[in-house]
Design an enzyme around this catalytic site. Structure first.
Site, mmCIF file in Angstrom:
data_model
loop_
_atom_site.group_PDB
_atom_site.id
_atom_site.type_symbol
_atom_site.label_atom_id
_atom_site.label_comp_id
_atom_site.label_asym_id
_atom_site.label_seq_id
_atom_site.Cartn_x
_atom_site.Cartn_y
_atom_site.Cartn_z
ATOM 1 N N LEU A 233 23.431 3.232 33.819
ATOM 2 C CA LEU A 233 22.154 2.546 34.382
ATOM 3 C C LEU A 233 22.451 1.665 35.635
ATOM 4 C CD1 LEU A 233 20.701 1.620 30.821
ATOM 5 C CD2 LEU A 233 20.097 3.538 32.120
ATOM 6 N N GLY B 148 30.371 -1.571 27.242
ATOM 7 C CA GLY B 148 30.799 -0.594 26.318
ATOM 8 C C GLY B 148 29.609 0.160 25.734
ATOM 9 N N VAL C 81 18.822 3.066 23.174
ATOM 10 C CA VAL C 81 18.133 4.146 23.238
ATOM 11 C C VAL C 81 19.271 5.140 23.914
ATOM 12 C CG1 VAL C 81 15.760 3.601 23.164
ATOM 13 C CG2 VAL C 81 17.010 3.290 25.421
ATOM 14 N N PRO D 8 13.323 25.376 28.096
ATOM 15 C CA PRO D 8 14.611 25.706 27.237
ATOM 16 C C PRO D 8 15.701 25.685 28.092
ATOM 17 C CG PRO D 8 13.463 27.742 27.827
ATOM 18 C CD PRO D 8 12.640 26.638 28.354
ATOM 19 N N LYS E 37 19.563 20.863 20.042
ATOM 20 C CA LYS E 37 18.250 20.756 21.037
ATOM 21 C C LYS E 37 18.319 21.953 21.720
ATOM 22 C CE LYS E 37 16.805 18.398 24.856
ATOM 23 N NZ LYS E 37 16.516 17.145 25.904
ATOM 24 N N ALA F 94 18.986 11.928 23.522
ATOM 25 C CA ALA F 94 18.711 13.382 23.543
ATOM 26 C C ALA F 94 19.401 13.798 24.964
ATOM 27 C CB ALA F 94 17.267 13.624 23.910
ATOM 28 N N SER G 20 30.748 -6.779 25.943
ATOM 29 C CA SER G 20 30.614 -8.168 25.303
ATOM 30 C C SER G 20 30.109 -8.122 23.843
ATOM 31 C CB SER G 20 29.262 -8.714 26.276
ATOM 32 O OG SER G 20 28.738 -9.721 25.493
HETATM 33 P P1 FAD Z 1 23.924 -0.131 28.247
HETATM 34 O O1 FAD Z 1 23.675 0.639 27.016
HETATM 35 O O2 FAD Z 1 22.978 -1.355 28.649
HETATM 36 O O3 FAD Z 1 25.203 -0.941 28.078
HETATM 37 C C1 FAD Z 1 25.860 -2.186 28.791
HETATM 38 C C2 FAD Z 1 27.071 -2.756 28.278
HETATM 39 O O4 FAD Z 1 27.344 -3.781 29.265
HETATM 40 C C3 FAD Z 1 26.940 -3.167 26.893
HETATM 41 O O5 FAD Z 1 28.066 -2.842 26.272
HETATM 42 C C4 FAD Z 1 27.134 -4.717 27.146
HETATM 43 O O6 FAD Z 1 27.645 -5.354 26.172
HETATM 44 C C5 FAD Z 1 27.845 -4.975 28.789
HETATM 45 N N1 FAD Z 1 27.859 -6.019 29.256
HETATM 46 C C6 FAD Z 1 26.577 -6.412 29.932
HETATM 47 N N2 FAD Z 1 27.065 -7.590 30.544
HETATM 48 C C7 FAD Z 1 28.268 -8.011 30.115
HETATM 49 C C8 FAD Z 1 29.096 -8.937 30.697
HETATM 50 N N3 FAD Z 1 28.831 -9.897 31.290
HETATM 51 N N4 FAD Z 1 30.601 -8.815 30.085
HETATM 52 C C9 FAD Z 1 31.162 -7.806 29.240
HETATM 53 N N5 FAD Z 1 30.181 -6.855 29.232
HETATM 54 C C10 FAD Z 1 28.798 -6.943 29.469
HETATM 55 N N6 FAD Z 1 19.519 9.006 28.377
HETATM 56 C C11 FAD Z 1 19.235 10.185 28.013
HETATM 57 O O7 FAD Z 1 20.409 11.058 28.427
HETATM 58 N N7 FAD Z 1 18.730 10.630 27.262
HETATM 59 C C12 FAD Z 1 17.656 9.948 26.678
HETATM 60 O O8 FAD Z 1 16.982 10.240 25.791
HETATM 61 C C13 FAD Z 1 17.395 8.620 27.119
HETATM 62 N N8 FAD Z 1 16.500 7.824 26.626
HETATM 63 C C14 FAD Z 1 16.133 6.595 27.295
HETATM 64 C C15 FAD Z 1 15.116 5.955 27.032
HETATM 65 C C16 FAD Z 1 14.872 4.708 27.730
HETATM 66 C C17 FAD Z 1 13.749 3.866 27.385
HETATM 67 C C18 FAD Z 1 15.947 4.183 28.463
HETATM 68 C C19 FAD Z 1 15.768 2.818 28.996
HETATM 69 C C20 FAD Z 1 17.181 4.885 28.824
HETATM 70 C C21 FAD Z 1 17.210 6.111 28.072
HETATM 71 N N9 FAD Z 1 18.415 6.831 28.630
HETATM 72 C C22 FAD Z 1 18.415 8.297 28.123
HETATM 73 C C23 FAD Z 1 19.358 6.391 29.336
HETATM 74 C C24 FAD Z 1 20.407 5.846 28.320
HETATM 75 O O9 FAD Z 1 20.080 5.035 27.533
HETATM 76 C C25 FAD Z 1 21.651 5.244 29.193
HETATM 77 O O10 FAD Z 1 22.000 6.386 30.262
HETATM 78 C C26 FAD Z 1 22.881 5.124 28.339
HETATM 79 O O11 FAD Z 1 22.500 4.564 27.357
HETATM 80 C C27 FAD Z 1 23.827 4.332 29.244
HETATM 81 O O12 FAD Z 1 23.684 2.996 29.139
HETATM 82 P P2 FAD Z 1 24.759 2.068 29.769
HETATM 83 O O13 FAD Z 1 25.898 2.218 28.902
HETATM 84 O O14 FAD Z 1 24.876 2.309 31.257
HETATM 85 O O15 FAD Z 1 24.088 0.613 29.671
#
Ligand code: FAD
Length: 535
Positions: free
Chosen positions: A366, A25, A59, A108, A90, A62, A51
């Site tokens: 990710l 989520g 993070v 830009p 932006k 942007a 979870s």
């Molecule tokens: P996460 O945010 O890690 O979410 C994972 C989810 O899975 C959580 O809800 C967690 O609770 C759940 N989960 C995990 N294990 C379980 C389990 N066993 N059971 C149930 N749930 C579970 N993108 C941009 O577009 N612009 C930016 O400026 C940017 N900056 C970034 C900077 C950094 C340093 C990093 C690392 C990434 C950045 N990103 C950026 C990428 C961006 O953060 C991600 O693409 C975005 O947040 C999506 O993350 P996610 O939802 O895939 O994973």
């Protein structure tokens, strides 16, 4: 978490995809849920399992300009979601110190004009009106330097002659999930956790089920498809399609289904980050309408101005700096405002899953892949993935061709962005320490090496020169090449023979337009202060 094999029988008719289970989520999980709700309404049953104990990455603030299509698709006005997410505008990415200390340039969200068949970059190299390529060729660079909002105080969007670039609303809604690759004049900064919260409300109001629990087991059926996930407290949750949004863990795709991960580390060595959320007094600090990427000794620091605070972080290569060094550099960069702010250290997995869609599991976010956020492409990857997911939504299990098409599209975009990021490092003029020296000898993708050779004879042209165009427009390559300054590029010899008057008139038109807009438009601070006062 465990994986149960072959025991579970999928008793449901596998002929139809009607139940989608999203695990995770974060930004990816809730963007996917809300998009599916907007695309299919209640004809598809969507459940998000999130979870309470495993956090989100924390993070990702942007965005890239295509994000406006996402909100359009959800039929959301800016006034509905921006205040709830402390969002700002932006217009560009501002690169500082990539060429030399004190130098900056912008990439830009504005297409570059062509005159008499040559892009302005060719003309500019032959007839540079000032030393600033970005200001001579784009209106946005001046608006960023002057910290302007893209909207007037009455809320109207500036008419910059970009109408042809904006996405036509009707077609955005009728062409379900078609990625247009269009550049539009601005994107947003927002607080990621607030956006996830906002989209949770949006999705659940439209029938998406929300289960707060840990997935502890992924069960595969006798054909190797996922039949259900088992949660700690809510039992089994069955589905036809599973979306892995579990972040870098990739619990479903990489762990349960064993899909390998293809690392980009050889070409992009930055594998770590440390982030701070710095309180901001909006009345004292300028809200720059851009993300800033400031080059450092082992990477670069991002600065993202939000209404409530500044998001900042140091992306670095652990081969060149320790986490302690990186945190110290970041704190010095930010100053005393960061003294009491806790640091979030993150290890980044750079690369992509070999295939993001395997059997009945699609990884989004990710878990699918990630490159360092230098061009804010993480959320762009998510948006692209869910548009494609809807486009190639399977009728059932046998749709191998749809899956293949999806995987081809995701691979193409991610590999393309990797290539574009590599250019930033190869192009950067600075070579003042081992980290920056190594950027000149490190391996780069073959296709990029070939292009760099061509660009040394003629800068990138318009779209047609890119048979393998990867989702980033050629003008973007021009911005990075001419901004970073380390690769000796040339204009086409043919501009010497062409009449330059129309090109010079175009530079003058851009200069006058920028001057007028800087006079007319409010700063971002003034714009958002007025919005708050009127709220
Ligand atoms: P996460 O945010 O890690 O979410 C994972 C989810 O899975 C959580 O809800 C967690 O609770 C759940 N989960 C995990 N294990 C379980 C389990 N066993 N059971 C149930 N749930 C579970 N993108 C941009 O577009 N612009 C930016 O400026 C940017 N900056 C970034 C900077 C950094 C340093 C990093 C690392 C990434 C950045 N990103 C950026 C990428 C961006 O953060 C991600 O693409 C975005 O947040 C999506 O993350 P996610 O939802 O895939 O994973």
């Amino acid at each position: 978490m465990t994986v149960s094999g072959a025991a579970a029988k999928n008793t449901r008719d596998p002929g139809r995809t009607r139940r989608v289970v999203i695990v995770g989520g974060g930004t990816a999980g809730w963007m996917t849920a809300s998009y599916l709700a907007a695309a299919f309404g209640k004809r598809v049953d969507v459940t998000v399992v999130e979870s309470a104990t495993v956090g989100t990455i924390g993070v990702g603030e942007a965005t890239f300009s295509d994000i406006r299509h996402f909100f359009e698709f959800l039929r959301l006005e800016e006034s509905e979601w921006m205040p709830a997410c402390n969002a700002t505008y932006k217009l560009a990415v501002r690169f500082e110190n990539w060429r030399e200390p004190g130098h900056h340039f912008y990439h830009p969200f504005e297409q570059m004009a062509s005159v008499d068949g040559f892009p302005l970059s060719d003309w500019w190299l032959r007839y540079p009106t000032t030393s600033r390529f970005d200001k001579d060729c784009f209106v946005m660079a001046s608006l960023c330097d002057a910290e302007r909002s893209p909207r007037y105080l009455d809320g109207s969007l500036v008419d910059q002659g970009f109408v042809e670039q904006t996405h036509d609303e009707t077609s955005a809604r009728s062409t379900i999930a078609e990625y247009q690759g269009a550049q539009i004049p601005y994107a947003y900064h927002f607080e990621a956790h607030l956006l996830a919260k906002f989209l949770t409300g949006y999705s659940t109001e439209r029938g998406v089920k929300h289960v707060v629990d840990n997935v502890v087991d992924v069960a595969l059926d006798d054909q190797g498809f996922i039949s259900h996930v088992r949660t700690a407290e809510h039992g089994e949750i069955a589905g036809d399609l599973f979306v892995d949004c579990t972040g870098f863990r990739a619990l479903l795709l990489n762990k349960a289904l064993g899909e390998p991960f293809v690392s980009y580390q050889d070409t992009l060595p930055n594998d770590s980050a440390v982030a701070l959320q710095v309180p901001l007094d909006m009345d004292r600090k300028p809200l720059r309408p851009c993300t800033t990427a400031t080059a450092q000794d082992a990477g670069w620091i991002w600065t993202i101005p939000l209404i409530s605070r500044i998001g900042t972080g140091y992306v670095y290569a652990s081969d060149y700096a320790t986490p302690e060094e990186a945190e110290r550099v970041l704190r010095e960069f930010v100053g005393p405002e960061a003294a009491d702010v806790p640091a979030n250290h993150i290890r980044m997995r750079i690369g992509r899953s070999r295939r993001s869609w395997v059997k009945n599991c699609v990884a989004v976010g990710l878990s699918s892949g990630f490159v360092e956020p230098l061009e804010s492409t993480g959320i762009f990857f998510i948006h692209h993935a869910i548009e494609q997911m809807v486009k190639y939504f399977p009728s059932g299990r046998g749709d191998d061709l749809l899956r293949e098409q999806y995987n081809r599209s995701v691979t193409h975009v991610m590999d393309g962005v990797r290539e574009f990021l590599c250019l930033h490092y190869r192009g950067a003029k600075r070579v003042d320490n081992q980290y920056w020296k190594d950027t000149k000898t490190r391996v780069i993708p073959d296709a990029l090496a070939e292009r760099i050779e061509i660009w040394q004879h003629k800068v990138p042209d318009s779209e047609s020169i890119y048979p393998h165009y990867h989702g980033l427009p050629p003008y973007s390559y021009n911005c990075i090449l001419l901004g970073t300054g380390g690769i000796d590029v040339r204009h086409s010899p043919a501009v010497e023979l062409a009449d330059e008057r129309a090109a010079l008139a175009e530079f003058e038109r851009i200069r006058l337009k920028a001057e007028k807009l800087v006079q007319e438009l409010p700063t971002q601070n003034q714009y958002f202060a007025a919005m708050r006062a009127n709220a």
